[in-house]
Design an enzyme around this catalytic site. Sequence first.
Site, mmCIF file in Angstrom:
data_model
loop_
_atom_site.group_PDB
_atom_site.id
_atom_site.type_symbol
_atom_site.label_atom_id
_atom_site.label_comp_id
_atom_site.label_asym_id
_atom_site.label_seq_id
_atom_site.Cartn_x
_atom_site.Cartn_y
_atom_site.Cartn_z
ATOM 1 N N ARG A 1 1.378 -0.981 0.072
ATOM 2 C CA ARG A 1 -0.242 0.179 0.046
ATOM 3 C C ARG A 1 0.968 1.092 -0.239
ATOM 4 O O ARG A 1 2.230 1.151 0.174
ATOM 5 C CB ARG A 1 -0.810 0.368 1.232
ATOM 6 C CG ARG A 1 -1.628 -0.706 0.977
ATOM 7 C CD ARG A 1 -3.136 -0.118 0.358
ATOM 8 N NE ARG A 1 -4.360 -1.314 0.128
ATOM 9 C CZ ARG A 1 -4.576 -3.166 -0.394
ATOM 10 N NH1 ARG A 1 -3.216 -2.552 -1.191
ATOM 11 N NH2 ARG A 1 -5.915 -3.224 -0.390
ATOM 12 N N GLU B 1 -2.896 7.718 -3.521
ATOM 13 C CA GLU B 1 -3.411 7.221 -5.004
ATOM 14 C C GLU B 1 -5.222 7.523 -5.498
ATOM 15 O O GLU B 1 -5.980 7.446 -4.004
ATOM 16 C CB GLU B 1 -3.288 5.769 -4.175
ATOM 17 C CG GLU B 1 -4.307 4.479 -5.408
ATOM 18 C CD GLU B 1 -3.675 3.605 -5.095
ATOM 19 O OE1 GLU B 1 -4.128 2.235 -5.312
ATOM 20 O OE2 GLU B 1 -2.516 2.799 -4.381
ATOM 21 N N HIS C 1 -1.612 0.916 -9.759
ATOM 22 C CA HIS C 1 -2.689 -0.468 -8.957
ATOM 23 C C HIS C 1 -3.157 -1.616 -10.026
ATOM 24 O O HIS C 1 -4.281 -1.495 -9.380
ATOM 25 C CB HIS C 1 -3.952 0.537 -8.114
ATOM 26 C CG HIS C 1 -3.532 -0.553 -6.219
ATOM 27 N ND1 HIS C 1 -3.645 0.073 -5.484
ATOM 28 C CD2 HIS C 1 -3.643 -1.846 -6.299
ATOM 29 C CE1 HIS C 1 -4.191 -0.519 -4.707
ATOM 30 N NE2 HIS C 1 -4.176 -2.004 -5.007
#
Length: 303
Positions: free
Chosen positions: A216, A245, A264
Amino acid sequence: MKVHIGPVAPPELTAAVVAAGAEISPAAEATALTWYGAGPERFAEFDHPGLEWVQLPSAGIEAWVAAGALRDGITFTSAAGTYAQTVAEHTLGLMLTGARQLHAMARAENWARPAGMLSLFGATVGIIGAGGIGRALIDLLQPFGVRVLAVNRSGKPVAGAAWTWPADDEAGMDRLLAESDFVVVAAPATAKTAKLVDASALSRMKADAWLINVARGSLVDTDALVEALDAERIGGAALDVTDPEPLPDGHPLFQHPRAIISPHSANPKSLLVPALARRVEENVRRRLAGQPLLGVIDRTAGY
């Protein structure tokens, strides 16, 4: 057992529940819920006193923790380990891209050969958070004859690793950072792991080492990373996750000569749903048989 799938019900998940021997039912009648298609902000619409078990679709549960949605009285399971092979494959791709400077050559507009190429053969790979993804990556790295240094929560030896240290062993983390040619971040996002890779950690890495983050974005201090890349204190960074993000348009990491960014995408939707369906079917079978479920969430640990 009655299972509801929602807010969105892909046919693959419906088929998995039925194949496992359970019944699809309306949310208000279900004792189990397979969650898909929304975040925890909609969970209250499906929650009710008879709900006993909720299967979440992702390995990371930080949004559910932050929303306070993991209420007592319900067993919550994550998809931890479900996507390990897919993410490990992407991780290997990022490592090879950085090592062989493929990103620099892909951006080049002339025949100039980039400097600073590395090889995975015989390299030392440090894995921070050597769980399912880390173990799958170790398997993929076997042909390269790498030396693996691992950090996990318990400190229990990881198969294929030369050394394993618990996450709270500062000396072990120091050694991993100092000796690794590639530092792979694959730990869960919790309050304890926020900005785990900060300016201090980056300063302890080799000058030509690559940082790979497939966990993450919150685990890496983005500003400190940009500074380290600008100052050439590390060889490069390959990130599938970022903080913030999505990474804003025009962010310096996108065009940085020492950075590789993937949006991602280590676990694309085309591969996610089939893998999740396999986990759902397995856990429904286990629930019906009274066996332990896979991926039971530890509220105290945050994953």
